[in-house]
Design an enzyme around this catalytic site. Structure first.
Site, PDB file in Angstrom:
ATOM      1  N   ASP A   1       0.872  -1.455   0.070  1.00  0.00           N
ATOM      2  CA  ASP A   1       0.129   0.035   0.044  1.00  0.00           C
ATOM      3  C   ASP A   1       0.751   1.161   0.068  1.00  0.00           C
ATOM      4  O   ASP A   1       1.881   1.212   0.864  1.00  0.00           O
ATOM      5  CB  ASP A   1      -0.749   0.103   1.325  1.00  0.00           C
ATOM      6  CG  ASP A   1      -2.235   0.526   1.027  1.00  0.00           C
ATOM      7  OD1 ASP A   1      -2.451   1.643   0.332  1.00  0.00           O
ATOM      8  OD2 ASP A   1      -3.453  -0.223   1.502  1.00  0.00           O
TER       9      ASP A   1
ATOM     10  N   ASP B   1      -2.958   4.644  -2.241  1.00  0.00           N
ATOM     11  CA  ASP B   1      -4.111   5.201  -1.767  1.00  0.00           C
ATOM     12  C   ASP B   1      -4.540   6.416  -1.979  1.00  0.00           C
ATOM     13  O   ASP B   1      -3.786   7.350  -2.354  1.00  0.00           O
ATOM     14  CB  ASP B   1      -3.722   5.497  -0.098  1.00  0.00           C
ATOM     15  CG  ASP B   1      -4.745   5.766   1.013  1.00  0.00           C
ATOM     16  OD1 ASP B   1      -5.491   4.801   1.076  1.00  0.00           O
ATOM     17  OD2 ASP B   1      -4.828   6.813   1.632  1.00  0.00           O
TER      18      ASP B   1
ATOM     19  N   GLU C   1      -6.290   3.615  -5.971  1.00  0.00           N
ATOM     20  CA  GLU C   1      -7.595   3.574  -5.372  1.00  0.00           C
ATOM     21  C   GLU C   1      -8.405   4.842  -6.063  1.00  0.00           C
ATOM     22  O   GLU C   1      -8.103   6.039  -5.917  1.00  0.00           O
ATOM     23  CB  GLU C   1      -7.445   3.845  -3.790  1.00  0.00           C
ATOM     24  CG  GLU C   1      -8.784   3.852  -3.247  1.00  0.00           C
ATOM     25  CD  GLU C   1      -8.833   4.554  -1.855  1.00  0.00           C
ATOM     26  OE1 GLU C   1      -9.883   4.011  -0.734  1.00  0.00           O
ATOM     27  OE2 GLU C   1      -7.883   5.170  -1.404  1.00  0.00           O
TER      28      GLU C   1
ATOM     29  N   HIS D   1     -11.160  -3.581   3.044  1.00  0.00           N
ATOM     30  CA  HIS D   1     -11.075  -2.870   4.616  1.00  0.00           C
ATOM     31  C   HIS D   1     -11.942  -1.759   4.747  1.00  0.00           C
ATOM     32  O   HIS D   1     -11.861  -1.441   6.018  1.00  0.00           O
ATOM     33  CB  HIS D   1      -9.423  -3.020   5.002  1.00  0.00           C
ATOM     34  CG  HIS D   1      -9.033  -1.710   4.179  1.00  0.00           C
ATOM     35  ND1 HIS D   1      -8.826  -1.604   3.010  1.00  0.00           N
ATOM     36  CD2 HIS D   1      -8.456  -0.347   4.633  1.00  0.00           C
ATOM     37  CE1 HIS D   1      -8.238  -0.639   2.443  1.00  0.00           C
ATOM     38  NE2 HIS D   1      -8.384   0.168   3.273  1.00  0.00           N
ATOM     39  N   ASP D   2     -12.293  -1.046   3.740  1.00  0.00           N
ATOM     40  CA  ASP D   2     -13.173   0.164   3.962  1.00  0.00           C
ATOM     41  C   ASP D   2     -14.669  -0.128   3.772  1.00  0.00           C
ATOM     42  O   ASP D   2     -15.757   0.637   3.707  1.00  0.00           O
ATOM     43  CB  ASP D   2     -12.750   1.104   2.913  1.00  0.00           C
ATOM     44  CG  ASP D   2     -11.375   1.832   3.382  1.00  0.00           C
ATOM     45  OD1 ASP D   2     -10.998   1.712   4.450  1.00  0.00           O
ATOM     46  OD2 ASP D   2     -10.664   2.218   2.199  1.00  0.00           O
TER      47      ASP D   2
HETATM   48  C1  NOJ Z   1      -8.468   5.126   1.877  1.00  0.00           C
HETATM   49  C2  NOJ Z   1      -7.972   3.751   2.716  1.00  0.00           C
HETATM   50  O1  NOJ Z   1      -8.405   2.590   1.852  1.00  0.00           O
HETATM   51  C3  NOJ Z   1      -8.841   4.043   4.044  1.00  0.00           C
HETATM   52  O2  NOJ Z   1      -8.503   2.713   4.800  1.00  0.00           O
HETATM   53  C4  NOJ Z   1      -8.114   5.211   4.685  1.00  0.00           C
HETATM   54  O3  NOJ Z   1      -8.498   5.366   5.818  1.00  0.00           O
HETATM   55  C5  NOJ Z   1      -8.135   6.442   3.782  1.00  0.00           C
HETATM   56  N1  NOJ Z   1      -7.716   6.287   2.416  1.00  0.00           N
HETATM   57  C6  NOJ Z   1      -7.081   7.268   4.188  1.00  0.00           C
HETATM   58  O4  NOJ Z   1      -5.739   6.861   3.882  1.00  0.00           O
END
Ligand code: NOJ
Length: 587
Positions: A128, A230, A289, A362-363
């Site tokens: 990441d 990210d 992302e 994970h989000d």
């Molecule tokens: C996206 C990430 O997937 C998430 O988990 C994170 O909190 C935010 N970006 C900030 O880095």
């Protein structure tokens, strides 16, 4: 003479035949094969995967102890969420040292052993890359905040207070929603699109970019195989921070993401520079992302001719069905809309670029709860159906750890059980507005609080699901006594073994990777039906997303078709699909 003419004619005819064949071949657009297109990516959330030392937090040695499990899944690439030094305000998405390992996760030696162990098993490792922001505990920021003339001042975005309050920018993990924080030492505000402990790096400063590129090269030289980037569309900013009007916001689909964050003036210049200086020098993959990425802008990131990134993942699919005005409250969604989103995104990459497909990470809430049906009756069928969908679409599948055993939302009853900075900020917002906190907690059970997808991996039925011998940082789901990898490993019909089968099927059938996707019976409210076609090979995919019997009007005669996979014992005699039935036919 006559003989010569005959020979010439024969030669000309042969040349013609040859040319015609070549033209026919040329007409067929050749597939641009790449390892990262043919791979199944498996995402590991290290904090929750496996704890080796009993401190309740997953770690690198824990992952090492599960390498053979990873191999048994058949996946090709592991994407690891951040493992760098971090004070963990946002579970590693706040990095204080990009070239060191988080204490709770282990050491650089552990990392080297992990990378070696993966490569020995033919598995690649993608890290990441979190470079829109760092931690406020990173030495750059510590310096930057000391004085206005510090050499690191311009590593971040500062707004001197004598200019008045800066124009609004959103701060995602703040109860007041503001992306600016006042810092007394220098009487200035600094920008943070997420929490105040995640100050945004100033990409407009070439020194910052060079620091990042050299750090990326350092990891790639170590042998890693790429980066998941990210919120990469957010990196470039207009340093004047102009006021953004509601009208401008309203114009855009993603609202604040597009307008405030994802539309920086030099974004693509920087990505091209990164490609020139780093990515192009390695046989690596890159994944954005794609926060704020739209069907109309996606190719700007991943059209190979532009020399930027390889892939991006969008949020249009996973945002479907959220009730406007609430925090990730999952309302009902229409399958017709779902199909349209994934079909529209497939169309983007028909001739250029390359797509991705995912339903969990994970989000996100657990896919079995959000997109399937986690009731005992339908849990297994619907989990298998979602796996079938992910692994039979065009584009690289990103599969989240735990989904292969059908893990479900945590469904916590109290805010105290949560750990995530985001849900706390949202809870505060509701509280400050005098809203219904009970309802908020209720909504999170089926909705999107991120801890739902972060509960520890359920390895077996023992205490804490075999994740840790200590107290887990986040509660293990009580259903680990029955839903766990060990039990499923032994059961040939399990969700886990279905996943393994489906991975194999995709890998043995290039048509599932590159084949043309055609949506069928698009207005069918229950069944998602499509074909995949490549080099005369054709596969029909039938997915009943409902809890009732349903059928699809595909116009395809399947009487002679071969069943490639079915999540029931065999297709029904009537031809109807049973609840959450998934079938792949080779036509
Ligand atoms: C996206 C990430 O997937 C998430 O988990 C994170 O909190 C935010 N970006 C900030 O880095």
């Amino acid at each position: 003479m006559k003989k010569n003419i005959t020979i010439s004619l024969v030669v000309i005819t042969l040349i013609n035949i040859l040319c015609n064949t070549l033209t026919a071949q040329e007409k067929k657009a050749p597939i641009d094969r790449k390892w990262w297109k043919e791979a199944v990516v498996y995402q590991i959330y290290p904090r929750s995967f496996k704890d080796s030392d009993g401190d309740g937090v997953g770690d690198l040695k824990g992952i090492i102890s599960k390498l053979d499990y990873l191999k048994s899944l058949g996946v090709d690439i592991i994407w690891l969420n951040p493992i760098y030094s971090s004070p963990n305000a946002d579970n590693g998405y706040d990095i204080s040292d990009y070239q060191n390992i988080m204490k709770e996760f282990g050491t650089m030696q552990d990392f080297d052993a992990l990378l070696k162990g993966m490569h020995q098993r033919g598995i690649k490792l993608v890290m990441d890359l979190v470079v829109n922001h760092s931690s406020d505990e990173h030495k750059w920021f510590q310096e930057s905040r000391k004085s206005r003339d510090n050499p690191y001042r311009d590593y971040y975005h500062w707004w001197p207070a004598e200019k008045g309050k800066p124009a609004f920018r959103p701060g995602a993990f703040e109860a007041d929603g503001s992306g600016w924080r006042y810092d007394k030492t220098t009487d200035s505000y600094y920008l943070h699109y997420f929490n105040f402990k995640q100050p945004d790096l100033n990409w407009e400063n070439p020194k910052v970019r060079q620091e990042i590129y050299s750090m990326m090269r350092w990891w790639l030289d170590k042998g890693i195989d790429g980066f998941r980037m990210d919120v990469i569309p957010f990196i470039s900013k207009d340093p004047n921070f102009p006021v953004i009007t509601q009208a401008e916001l309203d114009k855009n689909y993603h609202g604040r993401w597009d307008v405030y964050m994802g539309s920086g003036p030099h974004l693509h210049e920087y990505l091209q520079e990164m490609n020139r200086e780093v990515l192009s020098k390695y046989d690596c993959m890159s994944l954005a992302e794609g926060a704020g990425m739209l069907t109309s802008t996606a190719l700007n990131f991943v059209d190979a001719d532009r020399k930027e990134l390889n892939m991006g993942y969008h949020f249009e699919g996973t945002n479907l069905g959220y009730v406007p005005g609430y925090f990730k409250k999952a309302g009902p969604y229409s399958l017709v809309d779902f199909k349209k989103i994934y079909s529209d995104w497939d169309a983007v990459y028909q001739t250029k670029g390359w797509g991705t497909i995912y339903l969990g990470n994970h989000d996100q809430p657990r896919m079995a709860t959000r997109w399937g049906n986690d009731s005992p009756e339908f849990h297994d069928y619907s989990s298998k159906l979602l796996t079938t969908f992910l692994l039979s679409m065009r584009g690289t599948p990103y599969y989240y750890n735990g989904d292969e055993i059908g893990m479900v939302n945590a469904k916590f009853d109290k805010i105290e059980d949560y750990r995530d900075i985001e849900v706390f900020a949202e809870y505060e917002k509701v509280k400050n507005a005098g809203g219904d906190l009970k309802q908020f907690i209720e909504d999170q059970k089926t909705g999107g609080a991120r801890d739902n997808g972060r509960t520890p991996f359920q390895w077996n039925s023992s205490t804490n699901g075999g994740f840790t011998t200590g107290t887990p940082w986040l509660k293990v789901n009580d259903n680990h006594t029955t839903l766990n990898a060990e039990a499923q490993d032994k059961d040939l019909n399990s969700v886990l073994n279905y996943f393994r089968k489906m991975v194999k099927l995709r890998k043995n059938n290039l048509v599932l990777v590159y084949g043309k996707y055609t949506l069928l019976d698009k207005d069918n409210p229950n069944v998602y039906a499509y074909t995949r076609e490549l080099d005369g090979k054709k596969v029909l995919v039938l997915l009943n997303f409902s809890d009732k019997n349903a059928s699809a009007n595909t116009g395809i005669n399947i009487s002679k078709a071969k069943v490639l996979i079915n999540n029931y014992a065999a297709p029904s005699k009537t031809g109807e699909l049973r609840p959450y039935e998934a079938i792949l036919y080779q036509l």
